[in-house]
Write a protein that holds these residues in place. Structure first.
Motif, PDB file in Angstrom:
ATOM      1  N   UNK A  67      35.927  40.554  33.858  1.00 23.49           N
ATOM      2  CA  UNK A  67      36.371  39.174  34.139  1.00 23.49           C
ATOM      3  C   UNK A  67      37.888  39.087  34.176  1.00 23.49           C
ATOM      4  N   UNK A  68      38.549  39.756  33.210  1.00 23.73           N
ATOM      5  CA  UNK A  68      40.014  39.697  33.144  1.00 23.73           C
ATOM      6  C   UNK A  68      40.637  40.442  34.321  1.00 23.73           C
ATOM      7  N   UNK A  69      39.954  41.458  34.825  1.00 28.69           N
ATOM      8  CA  UNK A  69      40.481  42.300  35.901  1.00 28.69           C
ATOM      9  C   UNK A  69      40.917  41.498  37.106  1.00 28.69           C
ATOM     10  N   UNK A  70      40.128  40.499  37.487  1.00 31.29           N
ATOM     11  CA  UNK A  70      40.471  39.744  38.701  1.00 31.29           C
ATOM     12  C   UNK A  70      41.743  38.911  38.499  1.00 31.29           C
ATOM     13  N   UNK A  71      41.946  38.418  37.278  1.00 29.41           N
ATOM     14  CA  UNK A  71      43.167  37.643  37.006  1.00 29.41           C
ATOM     15  C   UNK A  71      44.394  38.555  37.015  1.00 29.41           C
ATOM     16  N   UNK A  72      44.261  39.704  36.364  1.00 26.09           N
ATOM     17  CA  UNK A  72      45.384  40.657  36.322  1.00 26.09           C
ATOM     18  C   UNK A  72      45.705  41.126  37.741  1.00 26.09           C
ATOM     19  N   UNK A 118      47.908  42.059  30.264  1.00 30.05           N
ATOM     20  CA  UNK A 118      48.726  42.883  31.184  1.00 30.05           C
ATOM     21  C   UNK A 118      49.577  41.990  32.092  1.00 30.05           C
ATOM     22  N   UNK A 119      49.163  40.734  32.278  1.00 31.48           N
ATOM     23  CA  UNK A 119      49.945  39.798  33.112  1.00 31.48           C
ATOM     24  C   UNK A 119      51.312  39.539  32.471  1.00 31.48           C
ATOM     25  N   UNK A 120      51.363  39.641  31.151  1.00 24.38           N
ATOM     26  CA  UNK A 120      52.601  39.458  30.389  1.00 24.38           C
ATOM     27  C   UNK A 120      53.743  40.294  30.960  1.00 24.38           C
ATOM     28  N   UNK A 121      53.439  41.534  31.408  1.00 30.15           N
ATOM     29  CA  UNK A 121      54.480  42.466  31.851  1.00 30.15           C
ATOM     30  C   UNK A 121      55.044  42.109  33.226  1.00 30.15           C
ATOM     31  N   UNK A 167      45.104  39.568  40.463  1.00 31.79           N
ATOM     32  CA  UNK A 167      45.687  38.416  41.169  1.00 31.79           C
ATOM     33  C   UNK A 167      47.169  38.290  40.893  1.00 31.79           C
ATOM     34  N   UNK A 168      47.563  38.417  39.621  1.00 32.68           N
ATOM     35  CA  UNK A 168      48.977  38.275  39.247  1.00 32.68           C
ATOM     36  C   UNK A 168      49.839  39.351  39.905  1.00 32.68           C
ATOM     37  N   UNK A 169      49.346  40.596  39.887  1.00 33.60           N
ATOM     38  CA  UNK A 169      50.133  41.685  40.480  1.00 33.60           C
ATOM     39  C   UNK A 169      50.147  41.601  42.003  1.00 33.60           C
ATOM     40  N   UNK A 170      49.065  41.102  42.577  1.00 32.96           N
ATOM     41  CA  UNK A 170      49.025  40.915  44.042  1.00 32.96           C
ATOM     42  C   UNK A 170      50.048  39.851  44.464  1.00 32.96           C
ATOM     43  N   UNK A 171      50.220  38.826  43.613  1.00 35.08           N
ATOM     44  CA  UNK A 171      51.212  37.781  43.910  1.00 35.08           C
ATOM     45  C   UNK A 171      52.606  38.399  44.011  1.00 35.08           C
ATOM     46  N   UNK A 172      52.952  39.241  43.037  1.00 33.50           N
ATOM     47  CA  UNK A 172      54.267  39.901  43.052  1.00 33.50           C
ATOM     48  C   UNK A 172      54.405  40.763  44.306  1.00 33.50           C
TER      49      UNK A 172
END
Lengths: 84, 260
Positions: free
Chosen positions: A15-20, B39-42, A22-27
């Motif tokens: 579940x957390x994988x998709x959020x993480x 991990x979003x923290x980083x 998503x955040x890195x894809x935004x960058x």
């Protein structure tokens, strides 16, 4: 709201994988969009340079050198490079 | 001028960003409470820190502009704020994603850190329209510098006000990194350096591109003979600063006055 913000159990990886992700894809997307904009600008500069090259070739072919005059954009003119 | 060292800077940025990603996913341990979501923290926190520092850097450059009247400082201030806004968008989006995963909501209005960052972001979002509203380049640069300094002073004040507020719900980072385990702290610092390098590189790219365009315009004027009058060319209305150097402007005016 206090209940919402209280400590919540960690999301499982699937579940957390998709959020993480998503955040890195935004960058990544922000950088990619910026690079795309820079590529468009580079293409425009290249096109303008080509036009100027054609203009120079036309002037040289006509037997006259480029006008000997100040550019007006001194910031970008090399210091001390004023023509005699 | 602006492109000097750009290659080395770009290579360093790619290397540090790659190292940061490797550390985030293969080295930093999972946080006990939030697990993988942390991990979003980083990416979120370094983006926020760099964006806020960029706003302050923009203010310092604006002070330099008002002191020296050198338009190149106005250009640097403009680019710093412009890039910080982009990083601000990244901060808001990644923060919202984290909030959704952590709290189940995309946005929480009674959380001071989130709202204060949004206020700072919206304040700076008026910077470009302000510039665009003023046609005269010199007045535009002066007013934009005053805005950048005022808003730049607001950034640390806002940060302190949020710190002093009692609702400590948002995860604290600055001042509590000593509480982080060493692998997490190392990963965070490398990520912060990577994002800061990315910011610097993109700013340099932007400045170099604007410089190249200005050089092209000058070359075109020279080749077409428009430069013979040496009068500054009147641009269309733009939010981007004028890049004409004051010394060159004076020379151009004097030459034009002499009828050359």
């Amino acid at each position: 709201m206090g209940g919402v913000l209280a400590e919540v159990p960690a999301l499982p990886l699937h579940e957390a994988g998709k959020y993480v992700a998503g955040a890195y894809v935004v960058l990544f997307a922000l950088v990619l969009i910026y690079v795309a904009i820079m590529a468009i600008r580079l293409g425009r500069i290249e096109r303008e340079l080509g036009e100027l090259l054609e203009l120079t070739e036309g002037t040289v072919a006509a037997g006259a050198g480029p006008p000997d005059s100040p550019t007006g954009d001194g910031e970008f003119a090399r210091p001390g490079a004023t023509s005699a | 001028m602006y492109g000097k060292g750009l290659r080395a800077l770009s290579i360093s940025t790619v290397a540090v960003m790659t190292a940061a990603l490797a550390l985030v996913f293969f080295y930093a341990p999972l946080e006990a409470e939030q697990g993988f979501l942390q991990k979003i923290f980083y990416v979120h926190v370094p983006l926020a820190i760099v964006a806020l520092c960029g706003f302050i850097a923009g203010a310092i450059m604006a002070i330099q502009h008002l002191r020296t009247r050198d338009p190149s400082w106005d250009m640097r201030s403009y680019v710093a704020i412009h890039m910080s806004l982009i990083f601000g968008v990244g901060t808001l989006i990644t923060g919202s994603i984290w909030a959704k995963g952590s709290w189940g909501h995309w946005w929480v209005w009674d959380e001071p850190t989130l709202v204060s960052f949004l206020i700072v972001f919206l304040l700076y979002a008026t910077y470009q329209p302000l510039r665009f509203a003023i046609e005269d380049p010199e007045r535009q640069a002066r007013y934009a510098s005053v805005f950048a300094i005022t808003a730049g002073a607001f950034v640390p004040l806002n940060f302190i006000a949020v710190r002093l507020s009692t609702a400590y719900v948002h995860p604290r980072v600055l001042g509590s990194t000593s509480n982080l385990p060493a692998p997490m702290a190392l990963t965070f610092v490398v990520s912060l350096i990577g994002i800061a390098l990315l910011y610097t590189t993109l700013c340099k790219y932007e400045l170099t591109a604007k410089h190249a365009r200005a050089q092209l315009r000058a070359l075109r004027r020279r080749l077409t003979g428009d430069g013979a009058t040496a009068a500054p060319v009147r641009r269309g209305r733009s939010a981007a600063p004028s890049t004409l150097h004051p010394a060159a402007m004076m020379t151009a005016r004097m030459t034009a006055k002499d009828g050359l």
